[in-house]
Design a protein around this motif. Sequence first.
Motif, short mmCIF file in Angstrom:
data_model
loop_
_atom_site.label_atom_id
_atom_site.label_comp_id
_atom_site.label_asym_id
_atom_site.label_seq_id
_atom_site.Cartn_x
_atom_site.Cartn_y
_atom_site.Cartn_z
N LEU A 1 2.16 4.09 -3.95
CA LEU A 1 2.15 5.57 -4.16
C LEU A 1 3.35 6.20 -4.44
O LEU A 1 3.37 7.42 -4.87
N ALA B 1 -4.89 7.50 -0.32
CA ALA B 1 -4.44 7.54 0.73
C ALA B 1 -4.88 9.10 1.76
O ALA B 1 -5.01 8.90 3.13
N GLU B 2 -4.63 10.07 1.15
CA GLU B 2 -4.90 11.37 1.69
C GLU B 2 -6.22 11.49 2.25
O GLU B 2 -6.38 12.15 3.21
N ARG C 1 -2.31 8.11 -4.10
CA ARG C 1 -1.98 8.91 -3.06
C ARG C 1 -3.11 9.91 -2.69
O ARG C 1 -3.40 9.98 -1.29
N LEU D 1 -7.62 4.50 1.30
CA LEU D 1 -6.80 3.37 0.97
C LEU D 1 -6.18 2.83 2.20
O LEU D 1 -5.79 3.56 3.10
N HIS D 2 -6.43 1.29 2.08
CA HIS D 2 -6.05 0.75 3.42
C HIS D 2 -5.05 -0.50 3.13
O HIS D 2 -5.72 -1.25 1.87
N ALA E 1 0.70 -1.26 -0.05
CA ALA E 1 -0.01 -0.05 -0.18
C ALA E 1 0.89 1.31 0.01
O ALA E 1 0.50 2.38 -0.36
N LYS E 2 2.10 1.14 0.68
CA LYS E 2 2.99 2.40 0.46
C LYS E 2 3.72 2.22 -0.64
O LYS E 2 3.99 3.42 -1.32
#
Length: 524
Positions: A245, A268-269, A265, A273-274, A241-242
């Motif tokens: 990005l 996620a912001e 991104r 997103l998980h 998940a990282k």
Amino acid sequence: MKILMAAAENDALPRGKVGGIGDVVRDIPIALGKIDQEVDVVIPGYGSFSKLEGAQHVTSLEVTFGGQQEKIDIFKVALKPSAENSSKNVTQWVIEHPLFAIGGEGKIYCDDPSNRPFASDASKFALFSAAVAKAVISDVFGKIDVLHLHDWHTAMVSVLRAFDPEYQQLKTIKTVFTIHNIALQGIRPFDGDESSLKAWFPYLAFDYSKINDPRYHDCYNPMRAGITLSDKVHAVSPTYAKEILLPSNIEEGHFGGEGLEHDLRYAAETGRLHGILNGCEYPDSAVAPLKLKALLKLCAKEVIKWLGDKPLVDQAHLIAATRLEQIANIKHKKQPLVLTSVGRITDQKVRLFQEVMSNGKTALEHLLTILADDGVFILLGSGDKKLEEFLAKIAVNNSNFIFLKGYSEALSINMYNSGDLFLMPSSFEPCGISQMLAMRAGQPCLAHSVGGLSDTITHNVNGFTFNGDTPQQQAENMLSCFHSVLALKQHSPTEWATISDNALKSRYLWRDVAHDYIKHLYSH
């Protein structure tokens, strides 16, 4: 809570799996069912699953597709109860249409030519998505609280939910999109091809900016649509998940978001997103490990079967049969180290083995030179033809390498349970299941520290990992790590036993994953 999962694969059904999606769609519904969630799972029938014993025709519906009405048939499949699949809260469904068997009866994916990638599959899964949407609004599954879409194959449901007036009531259902592998996106043209968005849904008025491919502006990107149009987005491990990005630079070995990093991104912001790691099943009874001779005998039996199944002799099978006989007749001074690897033969999985080192030899050849007479490397898998040829050629010239071109469930189980060290040098790995299967048998892994491999393997604790900024560095570090691991196995048996025991005790439980799904993906 009632959850409907739509996917291309489901290993709860016989031969319903090609890759990791099949494992997840088999296991997570059962785990959710055990904590009192109701889960319905639906996949295409591929002209095969509707013929299973226990398949019952429930209804037929008309779906608007390709400018006409298409009849789809919906079946409920009752599985024979077993310890593995038992849950009164899980219901299996398949949807049939002739298009779903376009690649042949029971074939899940088609092999389209490189000038029309995904063409057959994209059309097939677009119709399947429309069929799922129609079945939901027709109340076939009952009241749905969460619609969970798996990978690009089902992303069209999110497009119809967002833009098609017929399916507007889907907006009242929370929709989750899982990314199993962002490298496969199902990209097709918007127009000008029989496999294109406007060919499938000529009447559809859509927001181009939400579903176009950022690199090919005249193309529709299902993966992007799933990300931008769903309420929650799920990647199959926290590290993956990282990683997604970040921008991709394939030549430097950075796979990242494959062009979709900006959308990810934003997801996620905005808290959409998980990253939740997939789980693994842990049976009460373990398969007893085989000694090398018994494992080689099992390998030989499988290769003979493969040879008998084909009208023409496969060179890779002949090489394997010869090598198996040679190794079986060697009288080793001490117990040889058994290296194993099981998986699809793809660029993702074996690219680092192909990396050419400073002396002109590949990393795999170097690894086999380091291994020398101390052990044997057995690799089981099939896939990309050129990569299969590469592995077969290495097998011809290296007496300590056996390439088993094919797949056998019995053989894979025994390789997981009988090996000393499992190799998984994937260039990227969203989650991975092979490392978990090896670890649960007490076989530590040597793996590239990416994605789910990073989340499951801790260096010198329950396995061994390497990394690097470029494929060249990664290959060098893989070889250096292997050299150290070999020395540890030979000279520090107590430390080796501790690491193996830690691998055996490592647990990645579907029960925990199910609770995380409810907390992070399904709850409002």
